[in-house]
Design an enzyme around this catalytic site. Sequence first.
Site, PDB file in Angstrom:
ATOM      1  CE  LYS A 158       7.584  55.831 109.652  1.00  0.00           C
ATOM      2  NZ  LYS A 158       7.933  56.236 108.271  1.00  0.00           N
ATOM      3  N   GLY A 164       1.436  48.606 106.014  1.00  0.00           N
ATOM      4  CA  GLY A 164       0.004  48.689 106.254  1.00  0.00           C
ATOM      5  C   GLY A 164      -0.367  49.430 107.519  1.00  0.00           C
ATOM      6  CG  HIS A 208       2.455  59.353 102.246  1.00  0.00           C
ATOM      7  ND1 HIS A 208       2.236  58.382 103.193  1.00  0.00           N
ATOM      8  CD2 HIS A 208       3.081  58.716 101.236  1.00  0.00           C
ATOM      9  CE1 HIS A 208       2.695  57.219 102.763  1.00  0.00           C
ATOM     10  NE2 HIS A 208       3.215  57.410 101.564  1.00  0.00           N
ATOM     11  CD  GLU A 275       4.738  54.553 100.488  1.00  0.00           C
ATOM     12  OE1 GLU A 275       4.617  54.992 101.640  1.00  0.00           O
ATOM     13  OE2 GLU A 275       3.914  53.788  99.954  1.00  0.00           O
ATOM     14  NE  ARG A 293       2.792  46.157  99.419  1.00  0.00           N
ATOM     15  CZ  ARG A 293       2.056  47.258  99.472  1.00  0.00           C
ATOM     16  NH1 ARG A 293       1.372  47.657  98.407  1.00  0.00           N
ATOM     17  NH2 ARG A 293       2.005  47.998 100.572  1.00  0.00           N
ATOM     18  NE  ARG A 339      -6.272  52.979  99.441  1.00  0.00           N
ATOM     19  CZ  ARG A 339      -5.180  52.380  99.897  1.00  0.00           C
ATOM     20  NH1 ARG A 339      -5.291  51.453 100.841  1.00  0.00           N
ATOM     21  NH2 ARG A 339      -3.981  52.701  99.445  1.00  0.00           N
TER      22      ARG A 339
END
Length: 455
Positions: A158, A164, A208, A275, A293, A339
Amino acid sequence: MFNKILIANRGEIAVRIIRAARELGVGTVAIYSNADRDALHVHLADEAICVGPARSTESYLNMNNILSAAVATGAQAIHPGFGFLSENSKFARLCEEMNIKFIGPSAKVMDMMGDKINARAEMIKAGVPVTPGSEGEVHTTDEAVKIAEEIGYPIMLKASAGGGGKGIRKVNNVEELVPAFEAAQAEAQAAFGNGAMFIERMIFPARHIEVQILGDSQGNVIHLGERDCSLQRNNQKVLEESPSVAIGHTLRQEITAAAVKAAQHVSYENAGTIEFLLDESSGKFYFMEMNTRVQVEHPVTEFVSGVDIVKEQIRVANGNELSVKQEDVTFSGHAIECRINAENPKFNFAPSPGKITNLFLPSGGVGLRVDSAMYSGYSIPPYYDSMIAKVIVHGENRFEALMKMQRALLEFDVEGVITNVDFQLELISDPHVVAGDYDTSFLGNVFLPEYQKED
């Protein structure tokens, strides 16, 4: 309360913020690039100012131009939305230096929690469970090989900075490690200007799960429950729901308490998301990262909690206490968000910009919301993210929410561009999804192979 805020973003989130501000009696300033001159957020704001050419680096990421726009229009605060500069501590620090309130956490907290390596260290101090992984930044393939051998495969590479889905790779064995590390590092350098990586053991299969938190300057921190974001393609979320069917009462108490503990540890202020990865077989969960955010999927939490997250962001930034205490928050029913992107799922999800010649957005009934900046005759520019709308539904239970989403997607009609509406309709109707039987691997390994076989 602020008299005027500037929205440093575009698209549906800019529209969402403008609407929340207007309901609070706060004036708004929209910024736009040359490509967004006719965008809906430009028309809805009280004032609008161009900050540069179409390219994001010259407009929506141009800190000097955005701050100049705030000064020129007399804006007292800047709301960054999500993406662009929303997690950029340098921008937050510049706002502080210019006495313009950044509607989000402090630059110090963003540095602490926005960098995944720093965040892991802080969570260990806070007593929040984290996955086994590297202790600091990893810069070379030799370091990566050594650390991977110590923690065991499979692993996740990572990028330390950003999000994103950029700079992330799954690695199953040592043969895959070097090319994956080099590719992820190059992608991270290009996307965030920082090629630092870290490594953690991959929890697989996993759910998740993320927890919405809110904090104010008086030290109050609350949670608004969890969202299940396991339906993902290439580490990008596709569909989200709240609450998660994978979590019972006891685990829900544990994971939300861990999120509040994490936020309290760093004296978090404003909206944020903790998360986690959940190993369903063991019931154990692990801190993954914090998003400092508002999230794309915040509307599902607003539906089940009744709390307007964007309004709370503005109030908190103004110095107000949170309008609700933890004991005041109650959860009701089930919410789902799909989405909607201008993309072609049958052609590897290639972006599909163009002019919308006809548009009908689903409506009618209780518990249906469409967040969008589209209108008939609008031309979707090719320069930005392909998301053009979010359909969010709320039902008394999960079955009602699923049926309501199916109804809404059947009504959704966009002409002139290709969208993923039919793809989302098939996904929400899939027996595994209907049963709540999925994890982060389901969409890529099970659903997509079957979907792509179809004509």
